[in-house]
Design a protein around this motif. Structure first.
Motif, PDB file in Angstrom:
ATOM      1  N   TRP A   1       0.842  -1.209   0.000  1.00 29.83           N
ATOM      2  CA  TRP A   1       0.000   0.000   0.000  1.00 29.83           C
ATOM      3  C   TRP A   1       0.873   1.253   0.000  1.00 29.83           C
ATOM      4  O   TRP A   1       0.585   2.220  -0.699  1.00 29.83           O
TER       5      TRP A   1
ATOM      6  N   PHE B   1       1.121   7.251  -6.328  1.00 25.79           N
ATOM      7  CA  PHE B   1       0.081   8.269  -6.471  1.00 25.79           C
ATOM      8  C   PHE B   1       0.619   9.653  -6.132  1.00 25.79           C
ATOM      9  O   PHE B   1       0.321  10.629  -6.810  1.00 25.79           O
ATOM     10  N   VAL B   2       1.427   9.713  -5.058  1.00 31.37           N
ATOM     11  CA  VAL B   2       1.950  11.011  -4.628  1.00 31.37           C
ATOM     12  C   VAL B   2       2.858  11.595  -5.691  1.00 31.37           C
ATOM     13  O   VAL B   2       2.753  12.768  -6.048  1.00 31.37           O
TER      14      VAL B   2
ATOM     15  N   GLU C   1       0.818  12.785  -8.536  1.00 29.81           N
ATOM     16  CA  GLU C   1       0.013  13.951  -8.179  1.00 29.81           C
ATOM     17  C   GLU C   1       0.904  15.187  -8.056  1.00 29.81           C
ATOM     18  O   GLU C   1       0.520  16.272  -8.440  1.00 29.81           O
ATOM     19  N   VAL C   2       2.136  14.992  -7.544  1.00 29.81           N
ATOM     20  CA  VAL C   2       3.033  16.141  -7.367  1.00 29.81           C
ATOM     21  C   VAL C   2       3.559  16.627  -8.708  1.00 29.81           C
ATOM     22  O   VAL C   2       3.690  17.818  -8.939  1.00 29.81           O
TER      23      VAL C   2
ATOM     24  N   ARG D   1       2.109  16.151 -11.645  1.00 25.29           N
ATOM     25  CA  ARG D   1       1.074  16.153 -12.677  1.00 25.29           C
ATOM     26  C   ARG D   1       1.012  17.504 -13.394  1.00 25.29           C
ATOM     27  O   ARG D   1       0.949  17.576 -14.607  1.00 25.29           O
TER      28      ARG D   1
ATOM     29  N   MET E   1      -8.104  18.166  -7.864  1.00 29.60           N
ATOM     30  CA  MET E   1      -7.454  16.851  -7.808  1.00 29.60           C
ATOM     31  C   MET E   1      -8.422  15.776  -8.271  1.00 29.60           C
ATOM     32  O   MET E   1      -9.622  15.871  -8.035  1.00 29.60           O
ATOM     33  N   ASN E   2      -7.860  14.765  -8.883  1.00 26.06           N
ATOM     34  CA  ASN E   2      -8.651  13.620  -9.311  1.00 26.06           C
ATOM     35  C   ASN E   2      -9.334  12.974  -8.106  1.00 26.06           C
ATOM     36  O   ASN E   2      -8.679  12.714  -7.104  1.00 26.06           O
TER      37      ASN E   2
ATOM     38  N   ALA F   1      -7.649   9.761  -6.849  1.00 22.76           N
ATOM     39  CA  ALA F   1      -6.405  10.031  -6.115  1.00 22.76           C
ATOM     40  C   ALA F   1      -6.713  10.648  -4.764  1.00 22.76           C
ATOM     41  O   ALA F   1      -6.110  10.278  -3.754  1.00 22.76           O
TER      42      ALA F   1
ATOM     43  N   ILE G   1      -7.867   7.997  -2.293  1.00 18.88           N
ATOM     44  CA  ILE G   1      -6.746   7.163  -1.825  1.00 18.88           C
ATOM     45  C   ILE G   1      -5.893   7.938  -0.836  1.00 18.88           C
ATOM     46  O   ILE G   1      -5.474   7.420   0.209  1.00 18.88           O
TER      47      ILE G   1
ATOM     48  N   SER H   1      -7.752   8.432   2.516  1.00 17.52           N
ATOM     49  CA  SER H   1      -7.805   7.208   3.317  1.00 17.52           C
ATOM     50  C   SER H   1      -6.425   6.859   3.849  1.00 17.52           C
ATOM     51  O   SER H   1      -6.299   6.334   4.958  1.00 17.52           O
ATOM     52  N   SER H   2      -5.378   7.189   3.089  1.00 18.22           N
ATOM     53  CA  SER H   2      -4.032   6.918   3.606  1.00 18.22           C
ATOM     54  C   SER H   2      -3.701   7.812   4.772  1.00 18.22           C
ATOM     55  O   SER H   2      -2.995   7.401   5.702  1.00 18.22           O
TER      56      SER H   2
ATOM     57  N   ALA I   1       1.042  10.996   2.425  1.00 17.15           N
ATOM     58  CA  ALA I   1      -0.318  11.328   2.016  1.00 17.15           C
ATOM     59  C   ALA I   1      -0.594  12.815   2.138  1.00 17.15           C
ATOM     60  O   ALA I   1      -1.480  13.349   1.488  1.00 17.15           O
TER      61      ALA I   1
ATOM     62  N   PRO J   1       0.515  15.614  -1.440  1.00 12.56           N
ATOM     63  CA  PRO J   1      -0.321  16.057  -2.564  1.00 12.56           C
ATOM     64  C   PRO J   1      -1.362  17.084  -2.152  1.00 12.56           C
ATOM     65  O   PRO J   1      -1.705  17.955  -2.941  1.00 12.56           O
TER      66      PRO J   1
END
Lengths: 166, 346
Positions: free
Chosen positions: A143, A150-151, A154-155, A157, B1-2, B5, B8, B11-12, B39, B42
């Motif tokens: 996880w 994802f981070v 996202e950073v 993007r 933001m999506n 994403a 996630i 929740s993280s 987490a 972002p």
């Protein structure tokens, strides 16, 4: 077990020659994969199983990425395989050099591999117990890797209009 | 933001704190803190303007350094004692751990990142940073309190109270003031932690409530500077005057909730015969009180010298969800009368 280690050593030499003889990146990466896998086989033959597994997963995982990149960036219409003349020349050259080296060191007996094969050594075995008794930890670790992906996405993007404009 | 994403990441944010809170193994505690940090980033960089990027980078660097120090000290501890249990820290690792967690929380000698990071965020993220992100490290402190060095904790605590009050004096930006307020409050918790962890917990809970109320007030009024505080009265006059009470509660004045932890902490420190420290802490709290009072003055105590021409602005019914603001505001103003219920704590 001695035969398996011999197979590993043979694969290691074979793979390294495959890399060093200047074929196209496609095939050189195959040679690297073969060499790495053989190295892992040798390690597990000595009983260093956990390190072997880690190397197999991480090193070969990285190797696959390198292979994918090199294949994508250096896609040639007529790749040079191990059958081509230039490559065969290098292969023969390296084989001769290796044979000479073997002749030099064989007589002074440094290539002897001594016993104690096929035992799981306790120091590395202890690390694997961490994951054996804490299997859920692996799930959390997976996880975390997903989150990191994802981070990063996202950073980076909005690089086009953000302040990290390159 | 999506939205995927975002879901996630949110929740993280929850999972990280939960893992740290439920762990008894240092590796898992560390992992929860790391998930929290990852987490959070972002959310911080969401707007992608230069200041948000700078804040995110500073946050990442400090938190990563602190996490590394945590991992390092736990490994030293595991090496010397042969176990990873949370409560069994030996001397050297416990001192390193105190410094690492203080860096995560933003306590005085390691506090410089907090105001600068806070200034680069929007108010909602600032709320998360100053409340939710403090829960995991503070809980670790509460779990390992009896292995920690008393002198180190008192030094950290007193320095934080002093620095938090002192540096906040010259600020006009509300987010920076809230960051310094957070530093000062955490200083009070550190100073009482070795003597009464229950009181530290109480102070932490009330800090969460009061800070949430203050930040949600700022979100509702959409203000980030002192001079824009002065023009909030035509928007919601009642909220403006209530916010003054929240500020007084943060400063710790008697009829409000904020007085309760300070009162009990000073009482406990006096009982432990360290009245010198208690006196110095009480005097240093006046520094914080000064900037709270200045905010309260700008917010609702200024009056036009002659007859004012403007009236309350015409407005729609607000669509914003204010139930949390209502609850935290009420709790941060009116909970002092239930303080006799808190006496079993010590």
């Amino acid at each position: 077990m001695a035969y398996i280690i011999f197979l590993g050593l043979f694969g290691l030499v074979f793979g390294m020659i495959g890399v060093a003889s200047n074929p196209s990146p496609y095939y050189a990466a195959f040679g690297l994969v073969l060499g790495a896998a053989s190295g892992c086989l040798i390690l597990s033959g000595f009983g260093i199983t956990f390190l072997s597994l880690i190397l197999f997963l991480i090193y070969l995982g990285g190797m696959m990425v390198v292979f994918a990149y090199s294949a994508a960036m250096a896609a040639e219409p007529y790749p040079e395989a191990w059958g081509n003349m230039s490559v065969v020349f290098y292969v023969l050259f390296y084989c001769v050099v290796l044979g000479m080296g073997l002749g030099l060191v064989d007589s002074i007996d440094v290539l002897s591999i001594v016993g104690e094969f096929s035992v799981v050594r306790s120091d590395w075995g202890g690390v694997s117990v961490l994951y054996y008794s804490g299997g859920w930890l692996l799930l959390i670790l997976g996880w975390v890797l997903l989150i990191t992906l994802f981070v990063v996405l996202e950073v980076t993007r909005a690089v086009k209009y953000g302040s990290m404009c390159l | 933001m999506n939205p995927y994403a975002l879901s996630i990441i949110m929740s993280s944010l929850a999972i990280g704190t939960t893992i740290t809170l439920t762990s008894s193994h240092w590796l898992l505690a560390w992992m929860g803190l790391e998930i929290n940090t990852l987490a959070m980033m972002p959310l911080m960089i969401k707007q992608h303007h230069p200041r948000a990027t700078e804040a995110t980078t500073k946050y990442f660097l400090t938190q990563a350094a602190a996490s590394t120090l945590i991992l390092f000290s736990t490994m030293i501890n595991a090496w010397s004692t042969g176990q990873w249990e949370l409560k069994e820290l030996s001397t050297l690792p416990s001192n390193m751990m105190t410094i690492a967690i203080a860096m995560k929380l933003g306590l005085a000698p390691m506090h410089f990142w907090l105001p600068e990071v806070m200034q680069g965020l929007n108010l909602m993220t600032g709320l998360i940073l100053s409340t939710w992100q403090k829960i995991a490290p503070m809980t670790l402190m509460l779990i390992i309190f009896n292995t920690l060095n008393v002198n180190l904790l008192i030094t950290l605590g007193f320095l934080s109270i002093l620095v938090g009050g002192w540096s906040g004096l010259n600020q006009t930006q509300l987010r920076k003031i809230m960051a310094y307020s957070s530093i000062a409050h955490l200083g009070w918790m550190m100073a009482i932690l070795p003597f009464s962890p229950a009181l530290a917990t109480l102070n932490f809970l009330l800090y969460l409530i009061m800070t949430s109320a203050m930040f949600m007030m700022m979100i509702l009024l959409n203000t980030t500077k002192i001079n824009s505080l002065t023009t909030t009265w035509p928007k919601t006059p009642i909220m403006t005057s209530i916010s003054m009470l929240i500020l007084l509660s943060l400063g710790g004045l008697p009829p409000t909730t904020g007085f309760m932890p300070k009162w009990m902490i000073l009482n406990e420190l006096t009982k432990q015969h360290i009245s010198t420290i208690a006196t110095m802490m009480a005097i240093s709290a006046l520094l914080s009180l000064f900037f709270y009072l200045r905010m309260a003055y700008a917010l609702s105590m200024t009056q036009s010298p002659n007859q004012t021409n403007s009236t309350t602005t015409w407005r729609h019914k607000s669509k914003k969800m204010t139930i949390l603001l209502t609850a935290t505001t009420t709790m941060s103003i009116m909970m002092l009368p239930i303080s006799p219920c808190m006496t079993p704590l010590y």
